[in-house]
Scaffold this motif. Structure first.
Motif, short mmCIF file in Angstrom:
data_model
loop_
_atom_site.label_atom_id
_atom_site.label_comp_id
_atom_site.label_asym_id
_atom_site.label_seq_id
_atom_site.Cartn_x
_atom_site.Cartn_y
_atom_site.Cartn_z
N MET A 1 7.94 8.65 7.51
CA MET A 1 7.77 9.75 6.61
C MET A 1 9.09 10.48 6.43
SD MET A 1 5.68 13.10 7.47
CE MET A 1 4.37 12.08 8.02
N ARG A 2 9.29 11.06 5.29
CA ARG A 2 10.51 11.85 5.07
C ARG A 2 10.42 13.14 5.88
NH1 ARG A 2 7.79 15.97 3.98
NH2 ARG A 2 7.07 15.11 5.92
N ILE B 1 -4.16 0.71 15.53
CA ILE B 1 -2.90 -0.01 15.27
C ILE B 1 -2.22 0.68 14.11
CG2 ILE B 1 -1.90 -2.21 14.55
CD1 ILE B 1 -4.29 -3.64 15.51
N ASP B 2 -0.96 1.00 14.25
CA ASP B 2 -0.22 1.65 13.17
C ASP B 2 0.53 0.61 12.34
OD1 ASP B 2 1.75 3.77 11.87
OD2 ASP B 2 0.24 4.96 12.92
N ASP B 3 1.58 1.03 11.67
CA ASP B 3 2.32 0.16 10.74
C ASP B 3 2.86 -1.09 11.43
OD1 ASP B 3 3.47 -0.58 8.36
OD2 ASP B 3 4.67 1.23 8.12
N CYS B 4 3.26 -2.06 10.62
CA CYS B 4 3.96 -3.28 11.07
C CYS B 4 3.02 -4.40 11.51
CB CYS B 4 4.95 -3.00 12.19
SG CYS B 4 6.25 -1.89 11.68
N LEU C 1 -9.59 4.21 9.55
CA LEU C 1 -8.45 3.84 8.71
C LEU C 1 -7.49 5.02 8.60
CD1 LEU C 1 -6.92 2.05 6.62
CD2 LEU C 1 -8.45 3.02 4.86
N LYS C 2 -6.25 4.80 9.03
CA LYS C 2 -5.19 5.79 8.78
C LYS C 2 -4.47 5.35 7.52
CE LYS C 2 -0.70 7.33 10.62
NZ LYS C 2 0.17 7.39 11.82
N LEU C 3 -4.55 6.17 6.48
CA LEU C 3 -3.97 5.77 5.20
C LEU C 3 -2.78 6.66 4.86
CD1 LEU C 3 -4.47 3.69 2.96
CD2 LEU C 3 -5.79 5.43 1.75
N ASP C 4 -1.62 6.04 4.95
CA ASP C 4 -0.35 6.75 4.77
C ASP C 4 -0.04 6.90 3.28
OD1 ASP C 4 1.91 8.03 5.61
OD2 ASP C 4 2.55 6.45 6.99
N TYR C 5 1.11 7.55 2.99
CA TYR C 5 1.41 7.80 1.57
C TYR C 5 2.92 7.74 1.32
CZ TYR C 5 0.05 9.50 -3.04
OH TYR C 5 -0.20 9.62 -4.38
N TRP D 1 -6.36 14.88 8.44
CA TRP D 1 -5.16 14.74 7.61
C TRP D 1 -3.96 15.27 8.36
CZ3 TRP D 1 -9.58 17.36 6.48
CH2 TRP D 1 -9.55 18.73 6.76
N ARG D 2 -2.87 14.53 8.22
CA ARG D 2 -1.62 14.92 8.86
C ARG D 2 -1.06 16.17 8.19
NH1 ARG D 2 1.66 11.09 10.95
NH2 ARG D 2 3.22 12.72 10.76
N THR D 3 -0.77 17.18 9.01
CA THR D 3 -0.31 18.45 8.47
C THR D 3 1.20 18.61 8.55
OG1 THR D 3 -0.67 19.47 10.64
CG2 THR D 3 -2.46 19.64 9.04
N ASP E 1 5.31 16.79 9.87
CA ASP E 1 6.18 15.64 10.01
C ASP E 1 5.81 14.81 11.25
OD1 ASP E 1 8.21 13.98 9.39
OD2 ASP E 1 9.82 15.44 9.62
N ASP E 2 6.34 13.62 11.35
CA ASP E 2 6.05 12.77 12.51
C ASP E 2 6.47 13.45 13.81
OD1 ASP E 2 5.43 11.02 10.52
OD2 ASP E 2 6.80 9.44 11.15
N ILE E 3 5.57 13.40 14.77
CA ILE E 3 5.90 14.00 16.06
C ILE E 3 6.95 13.14 16.76
CG2 ILE E 3 4.18 12.81 17.49
CD1 ILE E 3 4.14 16.40 17.96
#
Ligand code: GLA
Length: 425
Positions: free
Chosen positions: A1-2, A79-82, A155-159, A225-227, A229-231
């Protein structure tokens, strides 16, 4: 994430009695009826990023069961990305990377279920995931079918790569609303109960107007929902995500939770006191409790933090009311949330560099009867108070209480000491 935003002593004095609005009316449930308490479990990303494998998830599943964490509620193994190959197969389906998951994800889902655990997966609502793997945009129906066939429960759905060019004239929030609502609908009609975790607010963090627009619809579409930035495994990051999340208490209710991201408990960047603090604050804020560390090698101290039943019970309280900030004195924030049965959970949190003291009247916590019994959720000690609570808190530490009223007049109740004093951690 940015990265847009990227030995305690407690005194209390007995006097009279007297608001946190108890908000006792039953909160609404999200439409799919899932995640009525905040999700608990494991997600690899914060600790492992792309260094994942079937072995890691099998090892983690076994460790969750062996340590007793699964029994305490940590059942989602996400399981996250990749996890996926760079390209879809000839049928347009997502494929797991064979080198990382030699037995495939259907097998892994079965393995997790056989151990009493749940299976969570990651995708992106746009063209590509944050690590450049195929996104879900244009493939919602087939991807939901794939997830259902693998036994996915979450499902974790990123953006990361939003399809803005497909919606000329619409802004960030409007496009996100359309694509997330489409996935939400597909999940609801999939025939499988799948918890829906979303990311859009985090992508407009630092842009107040867009943030408010996204927050206006997110609770009707997503379970969490993620509030922020990445921890990261630093105090600065934990503090920043706490700060971004703490004001959002109005948006949380059973089935719909603010997610300030994963727990760093068990990792090396925080002191044990800071780990206890993150855990307490997350529980007080009714946040998901997603461990991101090597669960098979947790130290006894880290395991003890994650296993604190009293703190977990606050997080999982069925009323599902996120704590609000009811007082701030110097470096100390005081948070309070009502719990089922008329109890309250209160946290004194010292953000500052030195030990400090703060005090609050029970009335400010919405407690109008006295005396009350306080239980310190990290030491287990109890005491009785009448009018106010005062806590001395070490730097970066918390004092966390569960408070229950003992009676209406105090005539038959135990006498509260004029001044009591404890020493803990
Ligand atoms: C974003 C998310 C993270 C993680 C990574 C994976 O940064 O916010 O939680 O999912 O993507 O690439």
């Amino acid at each position: 994430m940015r990265s847009a935003r990227l030995c305690l002593i407690v005194f209390w004095c007995g006097l009279g009695a007297s608001s946190l609005a108890a908000a006792a009316s039953p909160p609404p449930h999200s439409e799919n009826g899932l995640a009525l308490t905040p999700p608990m479990g494991f997600n690899d990303w914060a600790h492992y990023q792309c260094h994942i494998s079937q072995k890691l998830f099998v090892r983690t599943a076994r460790a969750l069961v062996r340590t007793g964490l699964a029994r305490l509620g940590y059942r989602d193994v996400n399981i996250d990305d990749c996890w996926m190959a760079r390209h879809r197969n000839a049928q347009g389906e997502l494929v797991a990377r064979r080198t990382l998951f030699p037995r495939g994800l259907k097998w892994l889902g079965r393995y997790l279920h056989a151990h009493g655990l749940k299976f969570g997966i990651y995708e992106d609502a746009g063209y590509k995931t944050c690590q450049g793997r195929p996104g879900m945009y244009g493939h919602i129906a087939e991807d939901v079918r794939t997830f259902v066939s693998w036994g996915v429960d979450y499902l974790k759905l990123d953006y990361c790569d939003p399809p803005m060019n497909r919606y000329p004239g619409l802004d960030f929030s409007q496009v996100a609303h359309r694509v997330y609502a489409a996935v939400s609908r597909a999940l609801r009609h999939s025939g499988r109960a799948i918890v829906f975790s979303c990311s859009p607010p985090a992508y407009v963090d630092g842009k107040p107007r867009a943030y408010a627009e996204v927050m206006s619809w997110i609770g009707s579409v997503c379970n969490l929902w993620r509030t922020d930035d990445d921890i990261a495994d630093t105090w600065k990051s934990v503090l920043s995500n706490y700060t971004g999340n703490v004001g959002l208490w109005r948006d949380a209710h059973p089935g719909a939770w603010n997610d300030p991201d994963m727990l760093e408990v068990g990792n090396r960047g925080l002191t044990l006191r800071e780990q206890r603090t993150q855990f307490s604050l997350w529980a007080e804020m009714a946040a998901p409790l997603l461990i991101s560390t090597d669960v098979s090698r947790l130290s006894p101290a880290a395991l003890a933090i994650l296993s604190n039943r009293a703190v977990i019970a606050v997080d999982q309280d069925p009323l599902g009311i996120q704590a609000r900030l009811v007082g701030a004195e110097g470096p100390i924030d005081i948070l309070s949330r009502p719990l089922v049965g008329g109890a309250h959970a209160v946290v004194f949190f010292n953000r500052g560099p030195a030990t400090a003291t703060a005090s609050i009247r029970l009335a400010r916590l919405g407690i109008h009867r006295n005396p009350v019994r306080l239980r310190n959720l990290w030491t287990g000690k109890t005491a009785v108070a009448r009018r106010r609570i005062t806590a001395r808190v070490p730097s970066h530490g918390v004092v966390m209480f569960r408070i229950r009223t003992l009676g209406t007049t105090g005539r038959t109740a135990p006498r509260a000491p004029a001044r009591a004093h404890w020493v803990h951690n």
